[in-house]
Motif scaffolding. Structure first.
Motif, PDB file in Angstrom:
ATOM      1  N   VAL A   1     -57.996 -18.145   0.940  1.00  0.00           N
ATOM      2  CA  VAL A   1     -57.200 -18.246   2.168  1.00  0.00           C
ATOM      3  C   VAL A   1     -55.747 -17.930   1.847  1.00  0.00           C
ATOM      4  O   VAL A   1     -55.176 -18.495   0.908  1.00  0.00           O
ATOM      5  CB  VAL A   1     -57.300 -19.656   2.788  1.00  0.00           C
ATOM      6  CG1 VAL A   1     -56.430 -19.759   4.038  1.00  0.00           C
ATOM      7  CG2 VAL A   1     -58.753 -19.990   3.123  1.00  0.00           C
ATOM      8  N   ASN A   2     -55.149 -17.033   2.642  1.00  0.00           N
ATOM      9  CA  ASN A   2     -53.720 -16.758   2.486  1.00  0.00           C
ATOM     10  C   ASN A   2     -52.927 -17.944   3.046  1.00  0.00           C
ATOM     11  O   ASN A   2     -53.093 -18.314   4.213  1.00  0.00           O
ATOM     12  CB  ASN A   2     -53.334 -15.493   3.251  1.00  0.00           C
ATOM     13  CG  ASN A   2     -53.875 -14.235   2.603  1.00  0.00           C
ATOM     14  OD1 ASN A   2     -54.517 -14.299   1.554  1.00  0.00           O
ATOM     15  ND2 ASN A   2     -53.628 -13.095   3.217  1.00  0.00           N
ATOM     16  N   THR A   3     -52.069 -18.510   2.243  1.00  0.00           N
ATOM     17  CA  THR A   3     -51.290 -19.667   2.677  1.00  0.00           C
ATOM     18  C   THR A   3     -50.074 -19.823   1.782  1.00  0.00           C
ATOM     19  O   THR A   3     -49.834 -19.003   0.887  1.00  0.00           O
ATOM     20  CB  THR A   3     -52.151 -20.947   2.647  1.00  0.00           C
ATOM     21  OG1 THR A   3     -51.418 -22.032   3.227  1.00  0.00           O
ATOM     22  CG2 THR A   3     -52.569 -21.298   1.240  1.00  0.00           C
ATOM     23  N   LEU A   4     -49.300 -20.857   2.033  1.00  0.00           N
ATOM     24  CA  LEU A   4     -48.132 -21.170   1.208  1.00  0.00           C
ATOM     25  C   LEU A   4     -48.510 -22.236   0.202  1.00  0.00           C
ATOM     26  O   LEU A   4     -49.070 -23.280   0.561  1.00  0.00           O
ATOM     27  CB  LEU A   4     -46.975 -21.664   2.082  1.00  0.00           C
ATOM     28  CG  LEU A   4     -46.455 -20.695   3.151  1.00  0.00           C
ATOM     29  CD1 LEU A   4     -45.373 -21.359   3.976  1.00  0.00           C
ATOM     30  CD2 LEU A   4     -45.947 -19.412   2.526  1.00  0.00           C
ATOM     31  N   ALA A   5     -48.191 -21.995  -1.050  1.00  0.00           N
ATOM     32  CA  ALA A   5     -48.558 -22.948  -2.104  1.00  0.00           C
ATOM     33  C   ALA A   5     -47.869 -24.294  -1.909  1.00  0.00           C
ATOM     34  O   ALA A   5     -48.407 -25.332  -2.302  1.00  0.00           O
ATOM     35  CB  ALA A   5     -48.208 -22.370  -3.476  1.00  0.00           C
TER      36      ALA A   5
ATOM     37  N   CYS B   1     -43.741 -14.570   5.750  1.00  0.00           N
ATOM     38  CA  CYS B   1     -44.424 -14.811   4.470  1.00  0.00           C
ATOM     39  C   CYS B   1     -45.478 -13.751   4.177  1.00  0.00           C
ATOM     40  O   CYS B   1     -45.958 -13.650   3.049  1.00  0.00           O
ATOM     41  CB  CYS B   1     -45.060 -16.198   4.458  1.00  0.00           C
ATOM     42  SG  CYS B   1     -46.346 -16.438   5.714  1.00  0.00           S
ATOM     43  N   ALA B   2     -45.877 -12.973   5.208  1.00  0.00           N
ATOM     44  CA  ALA B   2     -46.858 -11.887   5.095  1.00  0.00           C
ATOM     45  C   ALA B   2     -48.283 -12.385   4.912  1.00  0.00           C
ATOM     46  O   ALA B   2     -49.171 -11.595   4.591  1.00  0.00           O
ATOM     47  CB  ALA B   2     -46.490 -10.933   3.966  1.00  0.00           C
ATOM     48  N   CYS B   3     -48.530 -13.686   5.120  1.00  0.00           N
ATOM     49  CA  CYS B   3     -49.909 -14.186   5.016  1.00  0.00           C
ATOM     50  C   CYS B   3     -50.811 -13.538   6.059  1.00  0.00           C
ATOM     51  O   CYS B   3     -51.954 -13.189   5.772  1.00  0.00           O
ATOM     52  CB  CYS B   3     -49.921 -15.707   5.201  1.00  0.00           C
ATOM     53  SG  CYS B   3     -49.360 -16.642   3.772  1.00  0.00           S
TER      54      CYS B   3
ATOM     55  N   PRO C   1     -49.801 -20.090   8.088  1.00  0.00           N
ATOM     56  CA  PRO C   1     -49.495 -21.451   7.622  1.00  0.00           C
ATOM     57  C   PRO C   1     -48.542 -22.206   8.546  1.00  0.00           C
ATOM     58  O   PRO C   1     -48.406 -23.421   8.420  1.00  0.00           O
ATOM     59  CB  PRO C   1     -48.854 -21.216   6.246  1.00  0.00           C
ATOM     60  CG  PRO C   1     -48.296 -19.846   6.312  1.00  0.00           C
ATOM     61  CD  PRO C   1     -49.198 -19.066   7.217  1.00  0.00           C
ATOM     62  N   LYS C   2     -47.908 -21.509   9.484  1.00  0.00           N
ATOM     63  CA  LYS C   2     -47.006 -22.155  10.435  1.00  0.00           C
ATOM     64  C   LYS C   2     -47.681 -22.442  11.773  1.00  0.00           C
ATOM     65  O   LYS C   2     -47.041 -22.956  12.696  1.00  0.00           O
ATOM     66  CB  LYS C   2     -45.764 -21.292  10.666  1.00  0.00           C
ATOM     67  CG  LYS C   2     -44.968 -20.981   9.404  1.00  0.00           C
ATOM     68  CD  LYS C   2     -44.361 -22.233   8.819  1.00  0.00           C
ATOM     69  CE  LYS C   2     -43.202 -22.725   9.647  1.00  0.00           C
ATOM     70  NZ  LYS C   2     -42.527 -23.893   9.009  1.00  0.00           N
ATOM     71  N   GLY C   3     -48.954 -22.098  11.880  1.00  0.00           N
ATOM     72  CA  GLY C   3     -49.694 -22.366  13.108  1.00  0.00           C
ATOM     73  C   GLY C   3     -49.334 -21.448  14.259  1.00  0.00           C
ATOM     74  O   GLY C   3     -49.549 -21.813  15.424  1.00  0.00           O
ATOM     75  N   LEU C   4     -48.813 -20.266  13.981  1.00  0.00           N
ATOM     76  CA  LEU C   4     -48.459 -19.315  15.030  1.00  0.00           C
ATOM     77  C   LEU C   4     -49.672 -18.460  15.403  1.00  0.00           C
ATOM     78  O   LEU C   4     -50.712 -18.511  14.746  1.00  0.00           O
ATOM     79  CB  LEU C   4     -47.291 -18.438  14.574  1.00  0.00           C
ATOM     80  CG  LEU C   4     -46.057 -19.188  14.066  1.00  0.00           C
ATOM     81  CD1 LEU C   4     -44.947 -18.208  13.710  1.00  0.00           C
ATOM     82  CD2 LEU C   4     -45.572 -20.192  15.091  1.00  0.00           C
ATOM     83  N   ASN C   5     -49.510 -17.653  16.447  1.00  0.00           N
ATOM     84  CA  ASN C   5     -50.636 -16.860  16.956  1.00  0.00           C
ATOM     85  C   ASN C   5     -50.219 -15.397  17.097  1.00  0.00           C
ATOM     86  O   ASN C   5     -49.917 -14.933  18.213  1.00  0.00           O
ATOM     87  CB  ASN C   5     -51.093 -17.418  18.302  1.00  0.00           C
ATOM     88  CG  ASN C   5     -52.440 -16.859  18.739  1.00  0.00           C
ATOM     89  OD1 ASN C   5     -52.917 -15.870  18.196  1.00  0.00           O
ATOM     90  ND2 ASN C   5     -53.044 -17.486  19.730  1.00  0.00           N
ATOM     91  N   PRO C   6     -50.192 -14.651  15.993  1.00  0.00           N
ATOM     92  CA  PRO C   6     -49.816 -13.234  16.083  1.00  0.00           C
ATOM     93  C   PRO C   6     -50.765 -12.424  16.964  1.00  0.00           C
ATOM     94  O   PRO C   6     -50.327 -11.473  17.622  1.00  0.00           O
ATOM     95  CB  PRO C   6     -49.882 -12.753  14.622  1.00  0.00           C
ATOM     96  CG  PRO C   6     -49.777 -14.003  13.804  1.00  0.00           C
ATOM     97  CD  PRO C   6     -50.436 -15.071  14.596  1.00  0.00           C
TER      98      PRO C   6
END
Length: 300
Positions: free
Chosen positions: A136-140, A216-218, A281-286
């Motif tokens: 999963v792409n996320t922030l460490a 972050c480009a996730c 990881p920020k819960g946004l909806n692109p």
């Protein structure tokens, strides 16, 4: 007479002043066996009630080590002929912070200083520590370490990106695309009073869920369409930022922004797979932002 001499010597010994210092006498007093203390008490003395005494407990023993294995992607440009590999590290979770970034920092500080990764704020704001953790792409810094020690964690750089070293991806193309949308307010007219460009609360609310993007480009690196068409397709993150300015009531260059997207590749390579919305990881909806751009383009 022998018995009398023995008794006299005992009496003298009991009245002879002690040569031990007060500190040593206190030290010895604290280690007297309980049996000796009991013998020194007279029959008229009663034991002190337990609720009138204090007990100093020994420090609790540290729990058993909870070891967990981390498999981390390694590649160095210093040895370009060597193929990338997965290197394993074992850490005691009792001595490690709760987040994956804590584990990476501890590995770099205490185990292997050659491990390379990006990190800055540790608060999910800068987007530097974006990587692929257990698929999963996320922030460490926001990803908690699973407490299941039998599960071995696997950490890779963001997928389908060129790797600078180890967990550091090359985001040159990503930032180049971000620059191409002119991500700043564009106006030709000034306000009447020469002050800031005001906005109603209703118009300001339209920007919620857009301005929070930390680049972050996730999302973009989880999109299959971006994997295959990253040279021309802008990707979820950049398109979300593009809609952020299309939705801003203060911007006066909406026509030019739409014209830039009016081609077969920049916008319409999105096939609503929605990996972007699931992984943010920020819960946004692109995905929703891209749909809003398509609707705007269709209605104008």
């Amino acid at each position: 007479m022998a018995a009398l001499r023995t008794t006299t010597s005992r009496l003298l010994a009991s009245t002879r002043p002690s040569t031990l210092s007060p500190f040593l006498r206190r030290t010895y007093a604290t280690v007297d066996p309980i049996s000796n203390v009991g013998e020194a008490m007279t029959a008229s003395q009663r034991p002190v009630s337990p609720n009138q005494t204090s007990t100093i407990h020994e420090p609790a023993q540290s729990p058993e080590a909870r070891t967990k294995t981390f498999h981390i992607y390694r590649w160095s440009p210093d040895t370009p002929t060597e193929k990338p590999k997965m290197q394993s590290y074992t850490l005691d979770l009792n001595k490690t912070g709760p987040m994956v970034l804590d584990a990476l920092i501890r590995i770099k500080n205490e185990v292997d200083p050659t491990l390379t990764f990006r990190r800055s704020c540790r608060e999910g704001i800068c987007g530097s520590c974006a990587m692929n953790i257990d698929g999963v792409n996320t922030l460490a810094c926001l990803c908690r370490i699973p407490t299941n020690t039998s599960h071995e964690a696997r950490i890779y750089p963001l997928p389908h990106t060129y790797v600078v070293k180890d967990l550091v991806p090359d985001l040159t193309q990503f930032y180049k695309q971000y620059k191409s949308i002119k991500p700043y307010l564009q106006r030709n007219t000034k306000t009447e009073d020469g002050l800031e460009n005001r906005q109603s609360p209703a118009d300001r609310k339209k920007l919620d869920g857009l301005y929070e993007c930390i680049l972050c480009a996730c999302c973009s690196t989880s999109c299959p369409s971006y994997w295959w068409n990253s040279a021309e397709y802008l990707g979820p993150a950049v398109l979300l930022q593009s809609y952020r300015w299309l939705a801003d009531s203060r911007d006066e260059h909406k026509t030019e922004r739409k014209e830039m997207l009016d081609n077969s590749m920049s916008l319409y390579r999105c096939h609503t797979i929605l990996n972007c919305s699931r992984t943010c990881p920020k819960g946004l909806n692109p995905g929703k932002a891209i749909a809003e751009i398509k609707k705007t383009m269709a209605l104008t």
